[in-house]
Design an enzyme around this catalytic site. Sequence first.
Site, short mmCIF file in Angstrom:
data_model
loop_
_atom_site.label_atom_id
_atom_site.label_comp_id
_atom_site.label_asym_id
_atom_site.label_seq_id
_atom_site.Cartn_x
_atom_site.Cartn_y
_atom_site.Cartn_z
N ASP A 261 32.81 -1.33 25.54
CA ASP A 261 32.76 -2.09 26.79
C ASP A 261 31.72 -3.20 26.72
O ASP A 261 31.57 -3.96 27.67
CB ASP A 261 32.44 -1.17 27.98
CG ASP A 261 33.69 -0.53 28.56
OD1 ASP A 261 34.80 -0.88 28.11
OD2 ASP A 261 33.56 0.33 29.45
N ASP B 69 43.41 4.18 29.25
CA ASP B 69 41.98 4.50 29.33
C ASP B 69 41.75 6.01 29.49
O ASP B 69 42.68 6.76 29.83
CB ASP B 69 41.37 3.75 30.53
CG ASP B 69 39.97 3.24 30.24
OD1 ASP B 69 39.27 3.88 29.45
OD2 ASP B 69 39.60 2.21 30.82
C1 GLA Z 1 36.68 1.55 31.47
C2 GLA Z 1 37.10 0.57 30.41
C3 GLA Z 1 36.92 -0.85 30.88
C4 GLA Z 1 37.70 -1.05 32.16
C5 GLA Z 1 37.29 -0.01 33.19
C6 GLA Z 1 38.17 -0.07 34.41
O1 GLA Z 1 35.30 1.49 31.68
O2 GLA Z 1 36.42 0.81 29.21
O3 GLA Z 1 37.34 -1.77 29.89
O4 GLA Z 1 39.07 -0.97 31.89
O5 GLA Z 1 37.37 1.30 32.66
O6 GLA Z 1 37.78 0.84 35.36
#
Ligand code: GLA
Length: 694
Positions: free
Chosen positions: A498, A441
Amino acid sequence: MSRYWRLEGAGQCLVLGAAAGQMPRVVYWRDPLPEEEDLATLDLMAARDVTGGMLDAHPPLSLCPEAGRAFPGQPGLLLRDAGGRALHPRFAFEAAEEEATGLRLVSRDAALGLEHVAEIALDPVTGMLTLRARLRSEAPVILEWFAAPVLPGLAEAREMLDFSGRWIGEFQPCRSPWGPGIRMRESRTGRSGHEHFPALLVHAPGANNGAGRVQGFHLGWSGGHRMVAEELPDGRRQVQFGMAAGLEAMPGTEFETPPLYAVQSGAGFNGVARTFQRHLRDRVVTWPGAALPRPVHYNCWEAVYFDHRLEELKEIASRAADLGAERFVLDDGWFGRRDDDRRALGDWQVDARKYPEGLGPLIDHVEGLGMQFGLWLEPEMVNPESDLYRAHPEWVLGPADQVTGRQQLVLDMGREAVRDHLFDVISALLEAHPIGYIKWDHNRLLPHPDAAQARGTYALLDRLRAAFPEVEIESCASGGGRIDFGILERTQRVWLSDSNDALERLRMQHEAALFLPAAVTGSHVGPRRSHTSGRVQEMSFRAWVAAQRHLGFEMDPRELTEAEAQTLRSVTGWWKANRHWLWGADILRLDSDDPALLAELQLAEDGSRFVLFAGQAAASAQSVPRCLRLSGLVPEARYRVTLRNGAEAPALSRGEMALKEGPLVASGAALMQQGIALPWSFPERIWVLEGERE
Ligand code: GLA
């Protein structure tokens, strides 16, 4: 005396020429020409007249339009000497190296001690052009802007299409008119970014998914780009792509641009989409040996967030496996004292409060269920509230008093010590546990754009890939904030968004298919009530939309009713039975006459079968569905078409329809020209049609 070069194959023809004392330029970029075409005549045919109010000759639109030749537009290179004086290069062609599928063209500005090398390759199978420029300087120079080899914009285009976006709203199309001057897009946040996907489509008037001329451009770079689409006063058009301006912080003697991927097609948007999808899947991504078949994911983020409890996670894993998952990804919350997003990034040790015996018991359980274990990491980041930051405040990129993003700071990936540290901690995790997958990430914007940051991340990823070649990596950046062919040289999946809202996914997936094949595009079945939109959606819709791409689940499986679980099992079963050919299929976007219907056809590589997804994104304006025309079929061949999920037709669909009765057999010509009428549908439903060539 001019020299000419010709790169041709797979539907592309690129002709370049260099007049004496000048830098090479693109003479022609369209469909292949007859073999005996005289390139000098081709060039002369297009030579422009001169009139009043202009110079006595047109400054060339070279591979790097030169400030020193009175070029009337944006130069391809802006640089200064070490003392800050602006330099105005004038390159002259010097040498060419020709290979079967590529060309290396060297030009020099002897007075300024500069050498420009353009590398242009044409993939003979996918038809993708890959263009890259290098600059060498005898004395250190400060580089402001450096474009990859510059291509001409389509003369007949009236519009261009590029993409903006935001968190939970990726891939929003932006259409703008061509006219005198510049359309510039620049991503200055240190990522390819949600905001400005690094790509451009230039299309002829009336071009649609299946017909019309389209040029596609994409820069394979994750650190932020600049795009310039410019129409000159004399009507010529140029398209430039490079790293965002000023990204090279230090004076230097050698620079190179990221690769620019480009393709043109007379077969509409699908013509370029096909090339982007295939080239990415078959040439850019490096798949581990065990990548096939693509496993069904389970990701626990929207089920538990930071609240990790071993027994609960085990139960969730068991239920996920029962639904058909084959990979369990433990998301954020397993390390340091990560109870919320305010702390612990950087402390990549298992949280002993949550996992007193380490990750072993959970991994054993997951493996016992026949699933692979995957782990979330955000290596480039650190929270001020962390042991890592307390030990190494000097490792942070940018000023000490900068504004944080998601309460976090960015590590300076240009530093070797940072990369070594991250390599060591990630290696230790991968050595200690059977981890087959990393969700990598990147959740904040940089304090300032910096090429060294992206290069440092690439170097770390490359080192990890070399040491652990079987570990797959997913690129996530608050969803789709880092999607580009540069990161995908090192990763195998992108987290498109997301948003697990199936309606939003349907639209995003439709747009992203212009560039991304299903094989790399993650898509998860989210909770019944979407956590990011609040919408409530039926399982069938959620499941089929996720099955359009690389299928996964991301809800708490304990919320499922037995009926929902059955539907999900059944769609997952379908996906598993078909994934061997879906992997290599082309996604062809269909031109629906109804703006409420978003439809695509995924066609097997050998043309023997297809699946068609027709998503009812909203209620239609007219009372009943219009015919939907198919694409990509062989006109003379006959296809058996079956409505897979006819049982979902609402009672309000009360007509007698051939498709509802059973399979239809028709020619490719009939299916593509007349098309098929679909049953009436509620919004937020999707029809799934399967086709087999007889
Ligand atoms: C980001 C990612 C999510 C999740 C969160 C965890 O927002 O896009 O899918 O993994 O971090 O904190």
